[in-house]
Design a protein around this motif. Structure first.
Motif, PDB file in Angstrom:
ATOM      1  N   GLU A   1     -12.381  -9.736   6.275  1.00 29.27           N
ATOM      2  CA  GLU A   1     -12.616 -10.990   5.548  1.00 29.27           C
ATOM      3  C   GLU A   1     -13.913 -10.887   4.758  1.00 29.27           C
ATOM      4  OE1 GLU A   1     -12.005 -14.941   7.424  1.00 29.27           O
ATOM      5  OE2 GLU A   1     -11.276 -13.771   9.119  1.00 29.27           O
ATOM      6  N   VAL A   2     -13.891 -11.344   3.504  1.00 30.52           N
ATOM      7  CA  VAL A   2     -15.121 -11.326   2.708  1.00 30.52           C
ATOM      8  C   VAL A   2     -15.887 -12.612   3.007  1.00 30.52           C
ATOM      9  CG1 VAL A   2     -16.116 -11.177   0.411  1.00 30.52           C
ATOM     10  CG2 VAL A   2     -14.007  -9.945   0.947  1.00 30.52           C
ATOM     11  N   VAL A   3     -16.807 -12.488   3.944  1.00 34.48           N
ATOM     12  CA  VAL A   3     -17.588 -13.654   4.360  1.00 34.48           C
ATOM     13  C   VAL A   3     -18.999 -13.156   4.697  1.00 34.48           C
ATOM     14  CG1 VAL A   3     -16.567 -13.424   6.690  1.00 34.48           C
ATOM     15  CG2 VAL A   3     -17.675 -15.542   6.060  1.00 34.48           C
ATOM     16  N   TYR A   4     -19.998 -13.834   4.145  1.00 34.88           N
ATOM     17  CA  TYR A   4     -21.379 -13.365   4.339  1.00 34.88           C
ATOM     18  C   TYR A   4     -22.110 -14.198   5.398  1.00 34.88           C
ATOM     19  CZ  TYR A   4     -20.093 -11.421  -0.175  1.00 34.88           C
ATOM     20  OH  TYR A   4     -19.432 -10.787  -1.196  1.00 34.88           O
ATOM     21  N   THR A   5     -21.841 -15.501   5.390  1.00 35.33           N
ATOM     22  CA  THR A   5     -22.404 -16.389   6.416  1.00 35.33           C
ATOM     23  C   THR A   5     -21.248 -17.241   6.941  1.00 35.33           C
ATOM     24  OG1 THR A   5     -22.962 -17.967   4.676  1.00 35.33           O
ATOM     25  CG2 THR A   5     -24.748 -16.543   5.428  1.00 35.33           C
ATOM     26  N   CYS A   6     -21.468 -17.905   8.053  1.00 36.97           N
ATOM     27  CA  CYS A   6     -20.393 -18.649   8.716  1.00 36.97           C
ATOM     28  C   CYS A   6     -19.879 -19.779   7.809  1.00 36.97           C
ATOM     29  CB  CYS A   6     -20.907 -19.228  10.036  1.00 36.97           C
ATOM     30  SG  CYS A   6     -19.645 -20.137  10.931  1.00 36.97           S
ATOM     31  N   SER A   7     -18.576 -19.788   7.550  1.00 35.60           N
ATOM     32  CA  SER A   7     -18.074 -20.842   6.661  1.00 35.60           C
ATOM     33  C   SER A   7     -17.974 -22.180   7.392  1.00 35.60           C
ATOM     34  CB  SER A   7     -16.746 -20.443   6.020  1.00 35.60           C
ATOM     35  OG  SER A   7     -15.929 -19.779   6.929  1.00 35.60           O
TER      36      SER A   7
ATOM     37  N   VAL B   1     -28.161  -9.999   4.231  1.00 39.83           N
ATOM     38  CA  VAL B   1     -27.456 -11.084   4.908  1.00 39.83           C
ATOM     39  C   VAL B   1     -25.996 -10.651   5.125  1.00 39.83           C
ATOM     40  CG1 VAL B   1     -26.752 -12.308   2.799  1.00 39.83           C
ATOM     41  CG2 VAL B   1     -27.176 -13.611   4.892  1.00 39.83           C
ATOM     42  N   ASN B   2     -25.544  -9.701   4.324  1.00 37.96           N
ATOM     43  CA  ASN B   2     -24.220  -9.091   4.539  1.00 37.96           C
ATOM     44  C   ASN B   2     -24.296  -8.237   5.814  1.00 37.96           C
ATOM     45  OD1 ASN B   2     -22.062  -7.215   4.529  1.00 37.96           O
ATOM     46  ND2 ASN B   2     -21.795  -7.479   2.330  1.00 37.96           N
ATOM     47  N   PRO B   3     -23.551  -8.613   6.861  1.00 36.66           N
ATOM     48  CA  PRO B   3     -23.745  -7.954   8.164  1.00 36.66           C
ATOM     49  C   PRO B   3     -23.370  -6.470   8.173  1.00 36.66           C
ATOM     50  CG  PRO B   3     -21.873  -9.467   8.242  1.00 36.66           C
ATOM     51  CD  PRO B   3     -22.532  -9.684   6.918  1.00 36.66           C
ATOM     52  N   TRP B   4     -22.601  -6.000   7.190  1.00 37.98           N
ATOM     53  CA  TRP B   4     -22.223  -4.583   7.175  1.00 37.98           C
ATOM     54  C   TRP B   4     -23.407  -3.697   6.805  1.00 37.98           C
ATOM     55  CZ3 TRP B   4     -18.208  -3.878   9.942  1.00 37.98           C
ATOM     56  CH2 TRP B   4     -17.245  -4.887  10.024  1.00 37.98           C
ATOM     57  N   ARG B   5     -24.376  -4.258   6.067  1.00 40.88           N
ATOM     58  CA  ARG B   5     -25.606  -3.519   5.779  1.00 40.88           C
ATOM     59  C   ARG B   5     -26.320  -3.178   7.089  1.00 40.88           C
ATOM     60  NH1 ARG B   5     -29.064  -4.799   1.582  1.00 40.88           N
ATOM     61  NH2 ARG B   5     -30.524  -3.799   2.996  1.00 40.88           N
ATOM     62  N   ILE B   6     -26.369  -4.178   7.973  1.00 43.97           N
ATOM     63  CA  ILE B   6     -27.069  -4.019   9.257  1.00 43.97           C
ATOM     64  C   ILE B   6     -26.408  -2.912  10.090  1.00 43.97           C
ATOM     65  CG2 ILE B   6     -27.733  -5.241  11.385  1.00 43.97           C
ATOM     66  CD1 ILE B   6     -29.059  -6.374   8.845  1.00 43.97           C
TER      67      ILE B   6
END
Ligand code: F0G
Length: 398
Positions: free
Chosen positions: A19-25, A201-206
């Motif tokens: 899912e393309v989601v950066y913060t909780c919708s 903020v994109n969790p995949w970076r982390i």
């Protein structure tokens, strides 16, 4: 087999990995990547594997042939006996993140983040940056054949970083304002421009950046240590925390390192929060420091950064620009290692904490030198005295 999902750190809402989601919708809070693996992870598995972040395949998403890599990670960990003696600490190591392909730790996160951009079918990626994120995203998106847009604070990005973004073909936009304003514009415009957003903020970076912890464990062979990290948005310190947390979860470490976050005095909202034991952050409107990489007043990942420091019984400390410069010169002249000012804040922070007795002189410290010295070759970082004899013989210092 492994399974990845996303979970909100606030309300616990869950999302699928694709899912393309950066913060909780639902509540707007930050997302964690949850790694659920039934494979055992151990040192023996790693023998003979590729010397990049992808050696830790069990704990990274599986992109098959779609991995976008430039050989990031597996940077040197160097022991420093002379500097340890001068600072008065038993053991000191430097993690040379400037040796990554574009000269900073960001490459770890971009390898995973840009691979994810390809997987979800993005054609365009975007970020705001104090310089290194844009340099890294520009390079990885060039390798992946994606269009890259970056927003930077006008006049506040070190020359080497700007050159990198431009040579790799990114479209660079300057914002009349600081990084926090550039980030806000990037975040608001990413979906409208159809771009995949790749700030931390994109969790995949982390996920990519957590691999530095696996390396420290693998290279040093122990984790009863202090890991000293410069903090801006606090993505990196939270990635380091997550890496050690996973090692603990999979039973490969017993000792959890103490994480030490260092901010510049002029840009220290997280240090302020932790010093005052406040429950919420006060953002700073006009951050200022010579360490432009961490000139950040509104750290988006502050909740994760605070969690990392508190959970590891860590410390947050701020240092002045003069202390950062002294740290950089001391490092460069005693060990033959230089880095950009943000990285040198770790030397300044460590010195301060040793002098104050908050880190014991019989302990071990690993300083994360986050960016290469050549990123920021500003003349005002250099200062040394030429022997008079040379000048009297006609040689002029520069
Ligand atoms: N050190 C360097 C050299 C950096 O470039 C950054 C962040 C940090 C430390 C702090 O990491 O934000 O995860 O706490 N640079 C970002 C950029 C903001 O745009 O390049 P953080």
């Amino acid at each position: 087999m492994k399974n990845f999902s996303l979970r909100c750190i606030g309300c616990g809402a869950e999302y699928g990995a694709n899912e393309v989601v950066y913060t909780c919708s639902r509540c707007g809070d930050l997302l964690d990547v949850i790694v659920d693996t039934d494979r055992v992870f151990s040192r023996d598995l790693l023998r003979g594997r590729v010397e990049s972040i992808w050696r830790y395949a069990e704990l990274l998403p599986d992109f098959g042939d779609g991995v976008v890599s430039l050989g990031e990670g597996f940077t040197r960990l160097v022991r420093c006996e002379r500097l340890a003696r001068i600072l008065g600490v038993k053991e000191l190591y430097l993690k040379l993140e400037g040796l990554n392909p574009t000269g900073s730790f960001k490459d770890r996160g971009m390898s995973v983040g840009v691979s994810m951009a390809l997987r979800i079918g993005a054609r365009r990626v975007m970020c705001a940056s104090t310089g290194n994120t844009s340099a890294s995203l520009a390079a990885y998106s060039a390798r992946a054949g994606l269009e890259c847009i970056v927003l930077i604070p006008e006049g506040k990005v070190a020359i080497g970083k700007l050159f990198q973004a431009r040579i790799h073909g990114a479209k660079v936009y300057q914002v009349r304002g600081n990084f926090d304003e550039a980030l806000s514009i990037a975040f608001r415009s990413a979906s409208e421009t159809g771009a995949y957003f790749l700030n931390s903020v994109n969790p995949w970076r982390i996920e990519g950046q957590k691999t530095v912890s696996f390396e420290i464990w693998e290279q040093l062979g122990r984790t009863d240590i202090n890991v000293v990290v410069p903090v801006g948005n606090s993505g990196n310190i939270s990635a380091i925390w997550k890496g050690f947390k996973e090692l603990q979860l999979y039973g490969v470490i017993d000792d959890f390192p103490r994480l030490v976050g260092v901010q510049a005095k002029g840009a220290a909202p997280i240090v302020e929060l932790l010093t005052n034991n406040a429950s919420s952050i006060r953002f700073w409107d006009n951050p200022e420091t010579i360490a432009t990489a961490i000139r950040i007043g509104k750290p988006v990942n502050w909740k994760k950064g605070v969690r990392a420091v508190k959970d590891s019984r860590g410390i947050a400390v701020s240092v002045s620009d003069d202390e950062i410069l002294d740290g950089l010169r001391l490092l460069a002249t005693t060990e033959g290692v230089a880095c950009e000012p943000a990285g040198a804040s770790t030397i300044a922070g460590l010195k301060k904490l040793l002098d104050e007795g908050r880190i014991g002189r019989d302990e071990t410290a690993v300083c994360i030198l986050t960016g290469n010295a050549l990123k920021d070759p500003s003349e005002h970082l250099v200062s040394w005295n030429t022997p008079m004899i040379l000048e009297s013989l006609g040689a002029k210092p520069i």
